[in-house]
Design an enzyme around this catalytic site. Structure first.
Site, PDB file in Angstrom:
ATOM      1  N   PHE A 189       0.825  -1.163   0.122  1.00  0.00           N
ATOM      2  CA  PHE A 189      -0.081   0.085   0.005  1.00  0.00           C
ATOM      3  C   PHE A 189       0.823   1.273  -0.126  1.00  0.00           C
ATOM      4  O   PHE A 189       0.810   2.025  -1.070  1.00  0.00           O
ATOM      5  CB  PHE A 189      -0.814  -0.060   1.160  1.00  0.00           C
ATOM      6  CG  PHE A 189      -1.695   1.429   1.520  1.00  0.00           C
ATOM      7  CD1 PHE A 189      -2.243   2.026   0.749  1.00  0.00           C
ATOM      8  CD2 PHE A 189      -1.433   1.654   3.020  1.00  0.00           C
ATOM      9  CE1 PHE A 189      -2.954   3.249   0.992  1.00  0.00           C
ATOM     10  CE2 PHE A 189      -1.780   3.023   3.178  1.00  0.00           C
ATOM     11  CZ  PHE A 189      -2.684   3.841   2.459  1.00  0.00           C
ATOM     12  N   ILE A 190       1.762   1.412   0.813  1.00  0.00           N
ATOM     13  CA  ILE A 190       2.551   2.621   1.312  1.00  0.00           C
ATOM     14  C   ILE A 190       3.749   2.568   0.106  1.00  0.00           C
ATOM     15  O   ILE A 190       3.858   3.756  -0.701  1.00  0.00           O
ATOM     16  CB  ILE A 190       2.953   2.931   2.534  1.00  0.00           C
ATOM     17  CG1 ILE A 190       2.088   3.012   3.584  1.00  0.00           C
ATOM     18  CG2 ILE A 190       3.970   3.858   2.404  1.00  0.00           C
ATOM     19  CD1 ILE A 190       2.665   3.058   4.762  1.00  0.00           C
ATOM     20  N   LEU A 214       5.762 -10.195  -2.610  1.00  0.00           N
ATOM     21  CA  LEU A 214       4.221 -10.215  -2.885  1.00  0.00           C
ATOM     22  C   LEU A 214       3.608 -11.208  -1.764  1.00  0.00           C
ATOM     23  O   LEU A 214       2.495 -11.818  -2.091  1.00  0.00           O
ATOM     24  CB  LEU A 214       3.790 -10.893  -4.313  1.00  0.00           C
ATOM     25  CG  LEU A 214       4.637  -9.926  -5.253  1.00  0.00           C
ATOM     26  CD1 LEU A 214       4.168 -10.644  -6.877  1.00  0.00           C
ATOM     27  CD2 LEU A 214       3.917  -8.617  -5.541  1.00  0.00           C
ATOM     28  N   SER A 231       7.056   2.637  12.838  1.00  0.00           N
ATOM     29  CA  SER A 231       5.913   2.823  13.254  1.00  0.00           C
ATOM     30  C   SER A 231       5.626   3.512  14.648  1.00  0.00           C
ATOM     31  O   SER A 231       6.568   3.354  15.447  1.00  0.00           O
ATOM     32  CB  SER A 231       5.459   1.237  13.091  1.00  0.00           C
ATOM     33  OG  SER A 231       3.946   1.157  13.861  1.00  0.00           O
ATOM     34  N   TYR A 262       5.656  -6.839  16.725  1.00  0.00           N
ATOM     35  CA  TYR A 262       6.032  -6.018  15.652  1.00  0.00           C
ATOM     36  C   TYR A 262       6.613  -4.787  16.075  1.00  0.00           C
ATOM     37  O   TYR A 262       7.319  -4.296  15.367  1.00  0.00           O
ATOM     38  CB  TYR A 262       4.577  -5.651  14.956  1.00  0.00           C
ATOM     39  CG  TYR A 262       4.625  -4.511  14.017  1.00  0.00           C
ATOM     40  CD1 TYR A 262       4.726  -4.770  12.522  1.00  0.00           C
ATOM     41  CD2 TYR A 262       4.025  -3.183  14.160  1.00  0.00           C
ATOM     42  CE1 TYR A 262       4.608  -4.087  11.608  1.00  0.00           C
ATOM     43  CE2 TYR A 262       3.865  -2.290  13.368  1.00  0.00           C
ATOM     44  CZ  TYR A 262       4.185  -2.660  11.766  1.00  0.00           C
ATOM     45  OH  TYR A 262       4.189  -1.937  10.921  1.00  0.00           O
ATOM     46  N   LYS A 266      10.438  -3.121  14.956  1.00  0.00           N
ATOM     47  CA  LYS A 266      10.655  -1.707  14.559  1.00  0.00           C
ATOM     48  C   LYS A 266      11.563  -0.793  15.310  1.00  0.00           C
ATOM     49  O   LYS A 266      12.430  -0.218  14.559  1.00  0.00           O
ATOM     50  CB  LYS A 266       9.288  -0.795  14.522  1.00  0.00           C
ATOM     51  CG  LYS A 266       8.310  -1.442  13.585  1.00  0.00           C
ATOM     52  CD  LYS A 266       8.767  -1.271  11.951  1.00  0.00           C
ATOM     53  CE  LYS A 266       7.658  -1.705  10.948  1.00  0.00           C
ATOM     54  NZ  LYS A 266       8.218  -1.744   9.541  1.00  0.00           N
ATOM     55  N   ILE A 286     -16.878  -1.485  15.810  1.00  0.00           N
ATOM     56  CA  ILE A 286     -16.004  -0.722  16.747  1.00  0.00           C
ATOM     57  C   ILE A 286     -15.689  -1.802  17.827  1.00  0.00           C
ATOM     58  O   ILE A 286     -16.504  -2.164  18.434  1.00  0.00           O
ATOM     59  CB  ILE A 286     -16.451   0.530  17.201  1.00  0.00           C
ATOM     60  CG1 ILE A 286     -16.547   1.417  16.232  1.00  0.00           C
ATOM     61  CG2 ILE A 286     -15.721   1.074  18.494  1.00  0.00           C
ATOM     62  CD1 ILE A 286     -17.314   2.893  16.593  1.00  0.00           C
ATOM     63  N   ARG A 288      -6.668   8.136  17.441  1.00  0.00           N
ATOM     64  CA  ARG A 288      -5.668   7.937  16.467  1.00  0.00           C
ATOM     65  C   ARG A 288      -5.439   9.075  15.750  1.00  0.00           C
ATOM     66  O   ARG A 288      -5.987  10.164  15.741  1.00  0.00           O
ATOM     67  CB  ARG A 288      -6.043   6.864  15.559  1.00  0.00           C
ATOM     68  CG  ARG A 288      -6.270   5.422  16.256  1.00  0.00           C
ATOM     69  CD  ARG A 288      -5.060   4.742  16.604  1.00  0.00           C
ATOM     70  NE  ARG A 288      -5.287   3.267  16.875  1.00  0.00           N
ATOM     71  CZ  ARG A 288      -5.632   3.071  18.316  1.00  0.00           C
ATOM     72  NH1 ARG A 288      -5.798   4.168  19.168  1.00  0.00           N
ATOM     73  NH2 ARG A 288      -5.757   1.856  18.773  1.00  0.00           N
ATOM     74  N   ARG A 301     -10.897  -5.360  22.132  1.00  0.00           N
ATOM     75  CA  ARG A 301      -9.603  -6.410  22.070  1.00  0.00           C
ATOM     76  C   ARG A 301      -8.558  -6.171  22.825  1.00  0.00           C
ATOM     77  O   ARG A 301      -8.188  -5.087  23.352  1.00  0.00           O
ATOM     78  CB  ARG A 301      -9.020  -6.006  20.583  1.00  0.00           C
ATOM     79  CG  ARG A 301     -10.093  -6.614  19.709  1.00  0.00           C
ATOM     80  CD  ARG A 301      -9.646  -6.555  18.250  1.00  0.00           C
ATOM     81  NE  ARG A 301      -9.340  -5.400  17.768  1.00  0.00           N
ATOM     82  CZ  ARG A 301      -9.036  -4.856  16.407  1.00  0.00           C
ATOM     83  NH1 ARG A 301      -8.947  -5.982  15.413  1.00  0.00           N
ATOM     84  NH2 ARG A 301      -8.808  -3.523  16.057  1.00  0.00           N
TER      85      ARG A 301
END
Length: 326
Positions: A25-26, A47, A134, A158, A162, A217, A225, A284
């Site tokens: 995407f980015i 990919l 991130s 994650y 980073k 939600i 955010r 969550r």
């Protein structure tokens, strides 16, 4: 010519640029932005999450070259041997908190890719490397606004990966004098973003509303955010590469404006013209409650601030999803 003039001239010169993760995407938007500035772009992607369709419009261009390969393997060596790479944007990674929670060991492989890109950059005298970090490194923030020199609270695989990447990029600048920069990207959104189970909230909300489904939600929707439209993100990213003032730095890329998830859902509902209400599900476990960055360093070093309002960015994004759906 003045020093400023030399720097501007250097920035405008055609470069051979490697974008790892360039079919994502980015990454695909970054490739497009670099081509628009007259650069030669080498897009490298395995990919696994990137899509060939993201770069389909770029592939006929003579200054665009796509190579399928994995940054964690020797595939990357051949790129540096074939092309005189001058700039590197390192975006290749296992994407997203939720996917990496399910496959925590998979994200650790990204550290090998970070090592490979830096070593090859050093070996081939690359002029500069920019790392896509991130806002997740802040975890649940210990202070607000989140500042680059403030405390981080990374706990998930994650985010830890980073932080390791940021540290490696800074260490190569200090040890070898190779210009590097790390960008802590906040919630980037726009056309081509994933909206599946591993996707991101803006795309998911838009997709749900266009299907006349209630946007889902988790929790009470008061989570905040900072949503950054992809075109602003690309502009900031390229400026970070062009400017010597960013060398060795870690920089937040955000708007400096916070928005609750509930406010986002209501805006998407209004802009899509649907007559529905959000649906609330239990919170969550690893969902961060607050995101609110300081962007003073970005404004100072990049001489840039985000231009897109959330409404304008959402309108462009919704039009893309409507076209894809149609």
């Amino acid at each position: 010519m003045s020093i400023i003039g030399e720097r501007i001239g250097s920035a405008m010169k055609e470069r051979t640029v490697l974008v790892t993760g360039g079919a994502g995407f980015i990454g695909s938007h970054l490739c497009e932005g670099l081509l628009q500035r007259g650069h030669r772009v080498v897009c490298f992607d395995n990919l696994s999450t990137g899509l060939r369709q993201n770069i389909a419009a770029l592939e006929p261009k003579k200054n665009f070259h796509f190579i399928q390969g994995d940054v964690n393997t020797p595939d990357l060596d051949a790129v540096f041997r074939e092309y005189p790479i001058e700039w590197v944007f390192h975006h290749a990674a296992v994407v997203g908190v939720w996917q990496t929670l399910e496959q925590p060991l998979l994200v650790l492989n990204d550290i090998k890719g970070i090592h490979n890109i830096l070593e090859l950059g050093r070996k081939h005298n690359v002029q500069k490397l920019v790392f896509a970090s991130s806002s997740e490194v802040y975890g649940e923030p210990l202070e607000l606004p989140e500042r680059e020199d403030g405390p981080w609270n990374a706990k998930l695989p994650y985010a830890i990966t980073k932080l390791v990447g940021e540290s490696y990029f800074q260490s190569y600048y200090k040890a070898y004098g190779i210009p590097t920069c790390s960008l802590r990207l906040f919630n980037v959104y726009g056309p081509r973003q994933r909206s599946d189970a591993y996707g991101f909230v803006v795309g998911i909300f838009i997709q749900q509303c266009l299907q006349n489904k209630q946007p889902t939600i988790f929790g009470n929707g008061k989570q905040t955010r900072d949503f950054v439209f992809i075109k602003d993100n690309v502009e900031a990213t390229i400026r970070a590469m062009e400017k010597n003032e960013t060398n060795g730095k870690v920089i937040n890329v955000g708007t400096g404006r916070k928005m609750t998830i509930l406010e986002l859902a209501r805006m998407v509902i209004r802009l899509t013209g649907e007559k529905i209400k959000p649906r609330f599900l239990p919170k969550r476990e690893h969902d961060v409650l607050r995101r609110y960055p300081s962007v003073e360093k970005m404004k100072e070093l990049l001489q840039f601030e985000c231009r897109y309002t959330l409404q304008r960015g959402l309108q462009e994004t919704i039009r893309w999803y409507q076209h894809e759906k149609g």
